[in-house]
Design an enzyme around this catalytic site. Structure first.
Site, short mmCIF file in Angstrom:
data_model
loop_
_atom_site.label_atom_id
_atom_site.label_comp_id
_atom_site.label_asym_id
_atom_site.label_seq_id
_atom_site.Cartn_x
_atom_site.Cartn_y
_atom_site.Cartn_z
N LYS A 63 0.69 -1.17 0.07
CA LYS A 63 0.12 0.17 0.19
C LYS A 63 1.01 1.32 0.07
CE LYS A 63 -3.85 -2.07 2.27
NZ LYS A 63 -4.77 -2.08 3.53
N HIS A 103 0.56 -6.48 17.87
CA HIS A 103 -0.71 -7.49 18.03
C HIS A 103 -1.48 -7.28 19.37
CE1 HIS A 103 2.95 -9.44 16.40
NE2 HIS A 103 2.21 -10.08 15.30
#
Length: 118
Positions: A63, A103
């Site tokens: 991206k 995470h």
């Protein structure tokens, strides 16, 4: 000069379900160097987090490059390895790349900032 910024968020449960059904998926996402790290992890939960984090960072990288995954960059052409301090590192000639992976119990997220070297 900033070339691009990319971010990606992955549901850990989605990656876990995918991995449980098809353990070979790790080989589709991870490079040989990344697989060595993955195979040394003993806890299944941590293995899933590792795959999810690498999936997210590779998506974020493409991206930031403005290409998406495809003909210019695939999972195996992006190698994200820890440096000597454990910080993720991606190298590509002509660019300085700054990846970060995080995470939680439910998500893995990655952001990548890319500068073009002059």
């Amino acid at each position: 000069m900033i070339h691009g910024v990319g971010i990606d968020l992955v549901e850990i449960a989605r990656i876990r379900d995918w991995y449980v059904k098809r353990p070979a998926m790790a080989e589709k996402i991870l490079t040989e160097d990344e697989l060595q790290i993955f195979n040394a992890i003993s806890l299944e939960k941590r293995k899933i987090e590792f795959i999810a984090g690498r999936f997210a960072v590779k998506e974020a990288f493409t991206k930031a490059m403005g290409t998406g995954l495809g003909k210019d960059f695939g999972f195996h052409s992006i190698n994200c390895l820890p440096d000597s301090n454990g910080k993720p590192e991606i190298r590509l000639e002509g660019y300085s790349i700054f990846p970060s992976i995080t995470h939680t119990d439910h998500y893995a997220e990655a952001i990548v900032i890319i500068e073009r070297e002059t």
